[in-house]
Write a protein that holds these residues in place. Structure first.
Motif, PDB file in Angstrom:
ATOM      1  N   GLU A 198      11.045  -1.052  -5.834  1.00  0.00           N
ATOM      2  CA  GLU A 198      10.061  -1.848  -6.332  1.00  0.00           C
ATOM      3  C   GLU A 198      10.558  -3.240  -5.724  1.00  0.00           C
ATOM      4  N   GLY A 199      11.894  -3.659  -5.527  1.00  0.00           N
ATOM      5  CA  GLY A 199      12.031  -4.748  -4.527  1.00  0.00           C
ATOM      6  C   GLY A 199      11.590  -4.916  -3.164  1.00  0.00           C
ATOM      7  N   ASN A 200      11.747  -3.720  -2.469  1.00  0.00           N
ATOM      8  CA  ASN A 200      11.195  -3.742  -0.905  1.00  0.00           C
ATOM      9  C   ASN A 200       9.584  -3.772  -1.039  1.00  0.00           C
ATOM     10  N   LEU A 201       9.038  -3.243  -2.095  1.00  0.00           N
ATOM     11  CA  LEU A 201       7.464  -3.241  -2.178  1.00  0.00           C
ATOM     12  C   LEU A 201       7.142  -4.678  -2.525  1.00  0.00           C
ATOM     13  N   ARG A 202       7.520  -5.270  -3.368  1.00  0.00           N
ATOM     14  CA  ARG A 202       7.244  -6.670  -3.688  1.00  0.00           C
ATOM     15  C   ARG A 202       7.411  -7.780  -2.586  1.00  0.00           C
ATOM     16  N   LEU A 203       8.582  -7.208  -1.825  1.00  0.00           N
ATOM     17  CA  LEU A 203       8.885  -8.380  -0.710  1.00  0.00           C
ATOM     18  C   LEU A 203       7.999  -7.947   0.530  1.00  0.00           C
ATOM     19  N   GLY A 204       7.590  -6.855   0.648  1.00  0.00           N
ATOM     20  CA  GLY A 204       6.706  -6.329   1.556  1.00  0.00           C
ATOM     21  C   GLY A 204       7.804  -5.953   2.962  1.00  0.00           C
ATOM     22  N   VAL A 205       8.913  -5.277   2.538  1.00  0.00           N
ATOM     23  CA  VAL A 205      10.048  -4.778   3.671  1.00  0.00           C
ATOM     24  C   VAL A 205      10.025  -3.531   3.445  1.00  0.00           C
ATOM     25  N   SER A 206      10.455  -2.744   4.758  1.00  0.00           N
ATOM     26  CA  SER A 206      10.759  -1.387   5.016  1.00  0.00           C
ATOM     27  C   SER A 206      12.052  -1.258   4.204  1.00  0.00           C
ATOM     28  N   ALA A 207      12.466  -0.009   3.674  1.00  0.00           N
ATOM     29  CA  ALA A 207      13.544   0.458   3.351  1.00  0.00           C
ATOM     30  C   ALA A 207      14.548   0.745   4.561  1.00  0.00           C
ATOM     31  N   ARG A 208      15.774   0.210   4.328  1.00  0.00           N
ATOM     32  CA  ARG A 208      16.779   0.065   5.513  1.00  0.00           C
ATOM     33  C   ARG A 208      17.179   1.598   5.871  1.00  0.00           C
TER      34      ARG A 208
END
Length: 394
Positions: A198-208
């Protein structure tokens, strides 16, 4: 917001998972509850059901007599489809309304018994399937719902089978033990995957990705995993966009980094940029920077592309967006098909990977070490393509 589809066969324990997720903070949208709501007394849904099936499906108080309706439609595919055409669109509309009303950082879990049967899996960022052994499910239905063993068996047989649900599952929760064990699995899923997703999706960043270099043994489920991702991407985009499974995980029997490589074909890079927002909302945000492919055998020349990643920490993804017909697009498909078709080429690549892993501990130096082999593979694949009349098929 993160949209999770939760499903499972009757008696598998899906409701227990939903309750545990609700305790962790998820917003639960229960399709069974909504299916009752949209046919409550005074609704147009109930009016349409009576028009289709007659007053015999009403109680003396004017509410829907569910056992009577079930008796009318069970085993009658035409009647069942008629009922579904009345209820399903209304449930979908109410689901959308509740989802849109949830907070922007919510994890919305749609509890949908017939998620697989209705083809809804690609509309979610993640699909969780709850599974239990058949005899255990029958026993639960007899003990908790008052069914006979024959009734429970018939209800199970009327739904999708376990194998079909597994193909749709990004997460499979096996519920063959005590409730505490199931709750522990759900808590781990919430902590390690859903919350960071959810955090990655909301911030628009790929999972590390894992920084450690590791080449995994061939996984026969990689194509199924890729197919789910492809369906999710195509659902998010206007019709007509081809998405292909490429790279080592697309070659059966080939060891690979546990990263699914996909390729979206576009007419122009401007079109690629126009699709970036839809891809991001689906969980595949654009990675910053300028991305190019090496022009095999042409010093100093590169092939531009766009690169997107996945926001799901449990499933690393590279989504390469390339112009259809471009050299980079052709090479991605050609190398995949050449390695699939020629065992010697596949074995040579696997042996080379083993050497590179032994010599390199970091992803960057490993990638650099592969470049000379890729130049040789480009020549060999071109020769194979000319000899066989190969044509690219995304």
């Amino acid at each position: 917001m993160l949209k999770v589809g939760l499903t499972g066969g009757i008696g598998a324990g899906k409701s227990a998972v939903a309750r545990r997720l609700a305790r962790r903070g998820a917003v639960i949208v229960d399709a069974d509850v909504l299916a009752r709501e949209v046919v409550a007394p005074g609704t147009d849904g109930l009016t349409e059901i009576v028009a289709a099936f007659g007053d015999g499906v009403l109680t003396a108080e004017g509410a829907l007599d569910r056992p009577a309706l079930a008796a009318r439609v069970f085993g009658d595919d035409t009647a069942r489809r008629t009922l579904e055409k009345i209820i399903h669109p209304r449930v979908r509309a109410r689901t959308a309304e509740l989802t849109h009303g949830a907070p922007g950082d919510a994890i919305v879990v749609n509890d949908v018994p017939l998620l697989v049967e209705t083809g809804l899996a690609p509309s979610y960022h993640l699909v969780v399937v709850v599974e239990a052994e058949r005899e255990r499910r029958i026993r639960r239905l007899v003990e908790t719902r008052g069914m006979s063993a024959d009734q429970a068996t018939a209800r199970i047989a009327a739904q999708a089978g376990d194998a079909e649900r597994r193909r749709a599952a990004d997460v499979l929760l096996v519920n063959d033990g005590p409730l505490d064990e199931l709750n522990t699995r759900v808590d781990r899923l919430w902590r390690d995957r859903l919350k960071p997703y959810e955090g990655n999706l909301r911030l628009g960043v790929s999972a590390r990705p894992d920084r450690r270099l590791h080449i995994a043994d061939p996984d026969p489920t990689w194509p199924e995993q890729a197919a789910r991702l492809v369906a999710r991407i195509q659902h998010a985009l206007p019709a007509g966009h081809a998405v292909s499974h490429i790279g080592s995980t697309a070659v059966p029997g080939l060891p690979a980094k546990n990263i699914i490589d996909l390729m979206l074909s576009v007419r122009t890079l401007e079109e690629a940029d126009a699709l970036a927002a839809d891809l991001g909302a689906a969980g595949f945000p654009k990675r910053p920077g300028e991305w190019v492919d090496n022009a095999r055998g042409i010093p100093g020349e590169t092939w531009p592309k766009r690169l997107h990643g996945g926001t799901d920490p449990g499933r690393p993804v590279n989504l390469h967006v390339r112009v259809a017909g471009s050299p980079g697009w052709r090479f991605a498909l050609l190398m995949r098909d050449h390695l699939r078709a020629v065992p010697e080429a596949r074995a040579g690549y696997a042996a080379a990977k083993e050497r590179w892993v032994a010599e390199h501990q970091e992803r960057a130096t490993y990638a650099d070490a592969k470049e000379p082999w890729f130049d040789e593979e480009a020549l060999a694949a071109d020769e194979w393509a000319e000899a066989t009349g190969w044509q690219p098929h995304p």
